[in-house]
Each structure stands twice: as C-alpha cells, then as structure tokens.
Design an enzyme around this catalytic site. Structure first.
Site, PDB file in Angstrom:
ATOM      1  N   HIS A  65     -24.248 -24.024  13.309  1.00  0.00           N
ATOM      2  CA  HIS A  65     -23.493 -22.840  12.944  1.00  0.00           C
ATOM      3  C   HIS A  65     -24.095 -21.618  13.616  1.00  0.00           C
ATOM      4  O   HIS A  65     -25.265 -21.614  14.003  1.00  0.00           O
ATOM      5  CB  HIS A  65     -23.464 -22.637  11.421  1.00  0.00           C
ATOM      6  CG  HIS A  65     -24.822 -22.501  10.818  1.00  0.00           C
ATOM      7  ND1 HIS A  65     -25.636 -23.593  10.556  1.00  0.00           N
ATOM      8  CD2 HIS A  65     -25.540 -21.415  10.420  1.00  0.00           C
ATOM      9  CE1 HIS A  65     -26.767 -23.179  10.021  1.00  0.00           C
ATOM     10  NE2 HIS A  65     -26.748 -21.866   9.939  1.00  0.00           N
ATOM     11  N   CYS A 198     -31.943 -17.611   5.416  1.00  0.00           N
ATOM     12  CA  CYS A 198     -32.128 -18.247   6.719  1.00  0.00           C
ATOM     13  C   CYS A 198     -31.677 -17.276   7.793  1.00  0.00           C
ATOM     14  O   CYS A 198     -31.055 -16.251   7.483  1.00  0.00           O
ATOM     15  CB  CYS A 198     -31.352 -19.570   6.803  1.00  0.00           C
ATOM     16  SG  CYS A 198     -29.557 -19.394   6.833  1.00  0.00           S
TER      17      CYS A 198
END
Length: 689
Positions: A65, A198
């Site tokens: 992603h 993240c």
C-alpha cells in the site's frame, strides 16, 4: 466503499510469483479503470513503502500500500494466489494480496474505510471466506460488506459499520463498555493504553490496534488504543491514560505527544510486533508493572528528541546497527562543519597554518593568515567533539537520556588515551549497556525521582571510566594505532583494492548503514590535526564514489529519458544538484523503484571511481562539499576524471539493463505512463532506441 473495489479489481487466479509482479498485476487493473495515472510512478511509491518495512502479515496476508500523487481516488485491488507470494511475513508466503492505493490528499472518510478494512483482515472468518469465494463479483461484494449470503458476510458488513463509527469518533478505539466492568474495585482488570502508527498510516496502524484489542479481550485485560493514522488521531482522554496500569507503543514512526504516557510501565516495539504477537506484549507490560519498572527518566512534559532506536522483538544485529547509526547521525554535522572550516583555513593560509599560535593571543584583523588561523582553530575544536558525540549518542540510542553522561565521559576518555573512533564505539556501547543494567534494578519508589539526575549518571560514569582507563582502553588504542600504521603503508594494488571496496560500500545502500560505515572510516582518518597522506586519499575516494549514483541517474534520465517515468525524469533534475553536492541519497528514488538494475550499476561505477581516485593519488582534507571543495583537492583534474568515468560506466549499465527489461503484458511503456492518454495502437509501440 462501493466505489473502491469492483469485480474488475479482483483477480482470483493471481499468477505472479514475486511481490513486485503481484503489485504490477493488480496496479494494471487500476490503470485500466483510470484509478492510477502513472503505472511506473505508482509502483515506485509502492516499492518505496515496501522498502521501509515488509507488508506481509502472519496468516497468509500481503497488503502492499502507499499514498501516491498518481492515484486519482482511493482504490483497493484484491488478488488470490494459489502458490503463495513472499511478502516478508515470518510464517511464510501470502495467498491473499490487497493492494491499497490512496491519493496523496485523500479525505479522512475514505482513509477511515480503508483502515476499517485493515482491521477486518485480522478476522479469521473474513479471510477464510475470501479463500473459498468462487467468483470476482462475490469477492468484491464480500470485501465491500454488501454480500448477504457468503460465509463471513456478517464480518464483512462490519467494515462499513466500523468505518461509520471511526469517522464519528476519530481514530481512537473506544474504551470497553462500562457495563462490561461489573467486577468489584479490588478485582478491577488490568488496564492498558496503546498507540499504534506506521509510515503510511493506512493498514498496519489499524491492524495492530485490532490485534491488541482482541488479545486484550482474550486475556481479560482492558485495552484502549489511540491510532495515529493518515486520517489524523483523536487523543485519548487524559483520565483514561491516568487510570492505565501500562502502556504499549507499537509504531514505526515517532509517537506524537509521547510525554502524555510518561512514568508508566512501557513496552516499545515496531508496529508488526503489535500485529503478530499482541499477547506477548500484554504479558510483557504486565510483568513490568509487577516489577515496578517505568519508562526511564520520563517526566510529564519532558519530550525526547530522538525516539528509542532499539525495538523489542528485533534481533541483536538490527539493534546494534540502529544504536551505531544513532551516534553517527549526530556526529556527521560536527564532521562537516569542522572539516570544512579546517579545509578553508588550509585554502587561505596554506598547510603551515596548523602551526599558527592561538588567535586569542595573536589576531590581526587585516591579516589573511589570522583569519585562516581562526577558521582552522574553530574547525579543530569542532573536530574535538567527534568521538564524545559518537559515544554519547550511541549510548542515547540504547538507553535514552540517562545514557548521555556516561557516553560523553567514555568518549572523552577515548580521545584522551588516543583510542580514536574505535574507542568511541566501545565507550558508547559500554555506557548504554551499563545504564540499561542499572535500570533493571528494582528501586524503592521514594528514590526513583533522583535516579536519572544523580544516581545513574554517577554510577554509570564511574563504571565506564574505570573500564575505559583500566580495562579496554589500552588494547583499543593499540588497535587504533595498528590500523593507522596499516593505512599509512598502503600503496600499489592494496590501495586500489581499498578504493574499490570503499566505492562499493558507498554505493550499496546510498546513505544507509553500509554507506555510513565507509564514510565514518574515512572521516576518522582526517579527524586529527595532522592527517596522513593515506587518510586524505581515502577521504577523496569515498567522496568521489558517493557522488557517482545520483549523477549517473541524472545523466541517464537526460540521455535516455524514455526508459524512465515522468516522476523519475523530474527526480533526475534534482539529482544533478544532489550528486554534485555529495548527497548519495539523491539516487534513492531510482534504487527503490528498480533496485536490481540501479544498485549493481551504481556499485560498479563507484568501485571504479574509488580505485581510480586512489590510483591518481588524489587527496582531500574536507569531509564533505562535493564539487564545491574541488579547489581543496590534491590533483583536482584527475579527481574529476575519476568521477566522470564512474558516472559514465553506471549510466551505460543502467541504460543497457533497463533497455533489456521486458514489460509485463499490458503494462504501460516506460516514460509514457502518466502522460496524456494514448490510443491502443500507440500504447503498443516500442520505446524508441
């Protein structure tokens, strides 16, 4: 979520064998629907995110992603692989692959929906249903949450429900329902607050949160999670934090407003640890609470300038690399400032300026030599900090602020006994280890307040000083002298081999640990008042080789632009300046997008440049500056030739290797992706030679 994934974005028979091929196959579906405008540029962004941390998860899931300017709207593509594809998960290949594409400026609502999907991937019933679904339409419906008949559809529908609740409540996971806590006060469950984050803030952040919450329910522990994702974050209620018995940080970027959690038992790990082993983290923080361990040296409002670099769950080798890089990163500015000032002093006043008297006693405003002596003496003072700063911040990387005092003391002792950089490395590691050992001792609560201010600095400095002066200092100083004598004796083929080796290291990871080892080795040799000729040759070879990758990428995008995407061509323009300034990181975007071609090519060119620089006996007194310090280089014309040869070799290799690349079926030709739309016939035309 109905517009994020359709049957056209589902491949239930994904035939790709590598994660790069899988990402390309799914991304091509996005391009076909107009969701991605530049295939190669988007894949470069996916690769850059993958380089930060593998996106494979336990349970057979891969979630490549990224956020990218080449994405027109939030999109999700799903592929199912019968053979499995390695995405770096500890338990093996992934058979369920989700490619998540978010625009650079995606709105919070869309990102929240993607985040809710990430949470659902932790649900075994949901993933089992995806493994058994028979057609693409049903799979897309199941992921959207509007498939009424499929097994696990109830779980899938929860995606939309979770999205709604998260949009309303922000990213923070709500606390357990008060109705669930019906136990008496003395039977109150253990309470944990956690923060997950993240680099992209789309998937891992929310999967870690879901995993921790599920593990907490299984263990009878209340877990409240603050998700610091792309959609922003809602701060936990201060009362919830105050009532918590422990804290878990599962993150790969800095925790925002970390001081809110100071003074509590804390477990600090990477975000994947929060996904893969939440039960262990909960048990660990409970154990710390039972032993009375709290976050070291923390006080409300006391922020830390550098996050702890060693994470629980990582191997010792990884921790060691991070600790050493912590020290090197703080040392480099002293190297650059001090080295350039010394070099300017030499350029103005000649090499005899090192024997000038102190400018405090003799400074004439109108004399050039006085200004040269001033620059040299300021630079020499800055250089004097190198070893103490290196040692101090290695200890800081290991033990946070309590490691600074013994680290600096140990580093200063290393300088005093002529143990050099080797002594600094050892002193930093000793200081960090001593502080960590002291912190493990259980201390009565009344004494904890003076531990970071008095007790830890006093005891740790005494221990480190004893070890450096009496135990390890002399052997290290002897080793440092032996290495210096060996360098001074280098000549002929030995010098060429060393130059080639340093060139390979400088171009291997472009500013990473291996690059920094070579650079630190070179600067260590000139960080003295009277460096040897061999040390200055090594510094020249290192800087020359480090300039090769970005300059070569800039040249390659100029001479064969059609082999590169529009984004890479733009990056190539900046690479001219970065390469000329000795900033190797200018080649990172190219290496991240095509590592198998760019990195080996750069290493070959760097090795040739390093060897030629040594063969030409070029010297350099400045540790940085690129072409802007050419007047300070010995044999500058030959030095520039060495760089030019390496750049040309790397450019030729990159062009040849990229020209041999066979595009995947249906892929957009390099250099055309992201440009204006073309007809099908035009898209099939080969790239011009």
């Amino acid at each position: 979520m109905s517009d994020m994934i359709t049957a056209d974005l589902v491949d239930l028979d994904l035939s790709a064998e590598t994660k790069e091929a899988a990402a390309r196959a799914l991304a091509e579906r996005m391009v076909a629907l107009g969701r991605v405008t530049d295939l190669e540029g988007f894949l470069a962004d996916v690769a850059a995110r993958e380089a930060q941390m593998p996106t494979g998860l336990d349970g057979g899931i891969g979630i490549p992603h990224c956020r990218s300017e080449h994405v027109t709207e939030p999109t999700l593509a799903f592929g199912r692989s019968a053979a499995g594809i390695d995405f770096g998960a500890a338990d093996g290949p992934a058979d369920l692959i989700f490619l998540i594409a978010a625009p650079a400026g995606a709105d919070d609502a869309h990102l929240t929906i993607l985040s809710s999907l990430a949470r659902q991937l932790m649900n075994a019933e949901f993933t089992d249903a995806l493994r058994s679904v028979g057609d693409a339409t049903a799979a897309a419906a199941m992921i959207r949450g509007d498939e009424p008949a499929a097994a696990g559809s109830q779980d899938s529908a929860a995606v939309s429900e979770a999205a709604s609740s998260e949009t309303a409540a922000g990213s923070t996971t709500p606390a357990p329902d008060a109705a669930q806590d019906t136990s008496s006060a003395d039977e109150r469950p253990f309470r944990i607050v956690a923060v997950t984050s993240c680099p992209t803030g789309i998937a891992h952040t929310y999967m870690a949160a879901e995993s921790l919450e599920n593990a907490g329910r299984d263990a009878g522990v209340e877990v409240v999670v603050e998700t610091q994702g792309s959609a922003g974050f809602t701060r936990l209620d201060p009362a919830v934090i105050a009532a918590a018995d422990g804290v878990i940080f599962a993150h790969d970027v800095s925790v925002r407003e970390k001081d809110r959690f100071a003074g509590k038992p804390t477990v600090d790990v990477g975000v994947k640890a929060g996904i893969n082993r939440p039960g262990e983290l909960i048990a660990e923080v409970r154990g710390k609470a039972e032993r009375g361990e709290v976050s070291a040296g923390a006080a409300p409002g006391a922020g830390t300038p550098v996050e702890r670099t060693g994470e629980s769950g990582e191997g010792y080798g990884t921790k060691l690399r991070k600790w050493l890089m912590s020290g090197v990163s703080y040392m480099v500015p002293f190297v650059a400032a001090g080295g350039l000032l010394i070099a300017l002093g030499f350029a103005i006043g000649g090499y005899e300026i090192k024997s000038a008297p102190s400018v405090m006693n003799h400074f004439v405003w109108t004399q050039t030599d006085s200004w040269a002596a001033l620059l040299f003496q300021i630079g020499a003072v800055a250089f004097g900090f190198l070893v103490p700063v290196l040692a101090g911040y290695i200890a800081y990387g290991m033990a946070d602020r309590p490691g600074l005092v013994p680290g600096f003391v140990g580093g200063m002792i290393a300088s005093t006994i002529n143990a050099g950089f080797l002594g600094g490395l050892v002193a930093g590691l000793l200081a960090g280890g001593v502080v960590l050992s002291i912190q493990k001792v259980r201390i009565p609560a009344p004494v904890r307040g003076i531990m970071p201010v008095v007790v830890i600095p006093l005891i740790s400095s005494a221990i480190v000083g004893f070890l450096m002066f009496v135990v390890v200092g002399k052997p290290i100083a002897s080793a440092q002298k032996g290495m210096t004598d060996w360098l001074n004796g280098l000549s002929g083929s030995n010098a060429l081999l060393l130059g080639a080796l340093l060139g390979l290291m400088m171009c291997f990871d472009l500013g990473g640990p291996v690059n920094k080892v070579a650079y630190t080795f070179a600067t260590a040799g000139i960080a003295v008042s009277n460096p040897s000729d061999s040390a200055m040759k090594i510094m020249a070879a290192v800087m020359a080789a480090g300039m090769v990758p970005p300059l070569a990428m800039a040249l390659a995008t100029t001479v064969r632009g059609k082999l590169f995407t529009q984004t890479e061509r733009e990056n190539g323009k900046a690479a001219w300046v970065l390469g000329a300034s000795f900033i190797s990181e200018g080649a990172i975007p190219f290496a991240a997008a095509d590592p198998l071609r760019v990195i080996p090519s750069s290493m070959v060119g760097g090795a040739i440049t390093g060897a030629l620089s040594m063969a030409f006996s070029t010297t350099l007194r400045a540790p940085h500056g690129g072409i802007f310090v050419v007047p300070l280089i010995g044999n500058p014309f030959l030095y520039l030739i060495a760089i030019a040869v390496g750049v040309c070799v790397t450019t030729a290799l990159v062009v040849v290797l990229k020209g041999m690349r066979k595009p995947a079926p249906g892929a957009v030709s390099p250099g055309t992706a992201g440009d204006t739309a073309t007809t099908s016939a035009e898209a099939k035309q080969p790239v011009a030679a």
